[in-house]
Write a protein that holds these residues in place. Structure first.
Motif, PDB file in Angstrom:
ATOM      1  N   VAL A  97       0.838  -1.204   0.000  1.00  0.00           N
ATOM      2  CA  VAL A  97       0.000   0.000   0.000  1.00  0.00           C
ATOM      3  C   VAL A  97       0.872   1.253   0.000  1.00  0.00           C
ATOM      4  N   CYS A 140       2.534   1.737  -3.368  1.00  0.00           N
ATOM      5  CA  CYS A 140       1.589   2.166  -4.402  1.00  0.00           C
ATOM      6  C   CYS A 140       1.167   3.619  -4.208  1.00  0.00           C
ATOM      7  N   PHE A 141       0.994   4.039  -2.964  1.00  0.00           N
ATOM      8  CA  PHE A 141       0.669   5.435  -2.700  1.00  0.00           C
ATOM      9  C   PHE A 141       1.780   6.351  -3.208  1.00  0.00           C
ATOM     10  N   LEU A 163      -6.485   1.732  -4.956  1.00  0.00           N
ATOM     11  CA  LEU A 163      -5.920   2.017  -3.644  1.00  0.00           C
ATOM     12  C   LEU A 163      -6.970   1.844  -2.551  1.00  0.00           C
TER      13      LEU A 163
END
Length: 508
Positions: free
Chosen positions: A371, A374-375, A398
């Motif tokens: 996470v 990816c952010f 997301l």
């Protein structure tokens, strides 16, 4: 030594191959001596000679590259401040959902001051060892004895086993007292080790130890415990659990490895083969399930004559030490019996809940790392003139990832709270089903998070180095959690069968 400041006009005058400066995030780097060493060739650097390369740099490289090559930094741009913060070793991430909620400023009924102190101390230790851990992973080599002993001296190995008498005399990170150490502290240490993002090395270091040493702690004689436990927790010796065979996985009762007593009754002679044994290649001690005359037993076997280990190639790094273990006429003292003869199934079952819970904690942090990656990537990567995060489809991905991770993590925290307030027997009665179902849910979550993360990172998600390294590792190794410690199908069935044991005599 303080760095010099330069105007952008001054930087622009250094634009030749032999005199090449570039700007990255308000910092000035002299690339003159590096241009010929650049893995991507000279052109990508020459293209930005004397210019600002910030946007393109972050489209191609992880921030850690700036740390690695900090020696080329010669100054800063006058009257400008960096836009991007470089996270220091031991620091918490500020990226949304990169830490569990208690570390993102939310209230929690579970965590005390000692837990916050413990995480900071553990993270600082492990961040300082991360590069070496990654080297073991990438090179597929055995984690060095010095590395393991460092973990032992820091109290990290002992912390991985959980609360208990084995912590007496151990100096734990953050000056946490052994008597106050609980399962939330242990959850933290598993999460922090998972943050290394090196699944093979992590398993090679503590995977075998966590599931095998409790068999000695809980079922070994006083003499065995006095010898084995200090050696393993200090990092001087390594240990693994050897149950699975080519013929028997989840069906433990079908094992074929035999242990036959010698006529004088002083030894067992062990013959058989174990397969997919984590840490097996590196182990000095093996906690082994064997068939005895009237059932199954557990023996502590020391590496020696008649014990052979061979590497098994798997989807992740050889540094996990995954092995085929062969026992040929191995002579084992009867004093090495763990528990009672022919009652080994009790020993096997005794640590399943803890083993699966450990896997839950690592899986949760592994997904949380994805996470965070990816952010960050969605915020810095631009396509069609926009950041990825500006695309609704990416925000939806997301959202699915965050919702899945947070849901599973909150279930894990609830289970951990129960473990802190139940004795062993109550845990065995009440938690086997919930832990099994949570493990099933967590591996389904890993599947979905890995899938979405791969789509966000695109081709980089298939690359072992660079921007997509964490995502590539996850998509290549997450299925281990869906098989090891109990396959998804077994976990789902166990959870419902446990629930049915308490089902009332009721009808609609």
């Amino acid at each position: 030594m303080s760095l010099k400041t330069f105007t952008r006009e001054e930087v622009s005058r250094h634009a030749s191959e032999n005199d090449l400066w570039i700007i990255i995030d308000a910092c000035v780097y002299d690339m003159s001596r590096f241009v010929d060493l650049h893995p991507g060739g000279a052109y990508p650097i020459l293209e930005f000679a004397g210019k600002d390369a910030t946007e393109d740099f972050y489209g191609l490289h992880r921030q850690e590259v700036l740390v690695k090559y900090a020696r080329y930094k010669i100054g800063t741009v006058a009257n400008e401040e960096p836009k991007y913060e470089i996270r220091q070793a031991g620091a918490l991430s500020k990226v949304p959902y990169a830490e569990s909620s208690a570390w993102m400023g939310f209230k929690s009924p579970y965590f005390k001051e000692s837990h916050f102190r413990f995480r900071v101390a553990v993270r600082e230790i492990l961040d300082g060892m991360a590069l070496e851990a990654r080297r073991f992973e990438d090179e597929g080599v055995k984690p060095t004895d010095e590395f393991v002993r460092t973990l032992g001296e820091a109290g990290i190995l002992a912390a991985n086993i959980g609360p208990g008498p084995h912590l007496k005399g151990i100096k734990l990170p953050g000056d946490v007292k052994p008597e106050e150490y609980d399962y939330f502290h242990e959850m933290i240490v598993h999460e922090e080790m998972a943050r290394w993002g090196v699944r093979g090395t992590d398993d090679g270091l503590i995977g075998g130890m966590v599931i095998s040493l409790p068999t000695v702690l809980n079922f070994g004689s006083a003499a065995l415990k006095a010898k084995i436990v200090p050696e393993v927790l200090s990092g001087k010796k390594r240990m693994c659990l050897a149950i699975t065979e080519p013929y028997a996985g989840s069906d433990v009762a079908r094992i074929r490895t035999t242990a036959t007593r010698t006529p004088d009754g002083k030894y067992y002679i062990v013959n058989g083969v174990k397969k997919w044994i984590t840490t097996g290649r590196w182990a000095d001690y093996f906690s082994v399930a064997v068939k005895t005359d009237k059932g199954m037993s557990m023996l502590l076997i020391e590496r020696g004559e008649g014990v052979e280990t061979k590497a098994i190639k798997t989807s992740y790094s050889p540094s996990a030490g995954t092995a085929l273990v062969i026992f040929e006429n191995v002579k084992v003292p009867v004093e090495n019996l763990l528990g009672k003869e022919n009652h080994g199934f009790q020993v096997v079952l005794s640590n399943f809940n803890h083993e699966r819970w450990v896997m839950l904690t690592g899986a949760s942090m592994g997904a949380r790392l994805a996470v965070e990656e990816c952010f960050k990537w969605a915020n810095q990567r631009k396509v069609f003139g926009k950041r990825l995060i500006d695309q609704p489809v990416i925000r939806n991905k997301l959202a699915k990832m965050v919702a899945s991770v947070e849901s599973v993590h909150n279930w894990i925290e609830n289970i951990t709270y129960q473990m802190c307030h139940m004795d062993y027997f109550e845990q065995a009665e009440k938690l086997a089903g919930p832990i099994a179902l949570c493990k099933y849910q967590s591996t389904r979550m890993l599947h979905d998070v890995s899938d979405e993360a791969c789509q966000i990172f695109g081709g980089r998600a298939l690359t072992k180095t660079g921007m997509g390294r964490v995502i590539e590792t996850m998509q290549r190794t997450y299925k281990f959690s869906a098989i090891l410690g109990g396959a998804e199908e077994i976990m789902a069935d166990l959870g419902i069968r446990q629930a049915m044991r308490k089902f009332p005599n009721a009808r609609l």
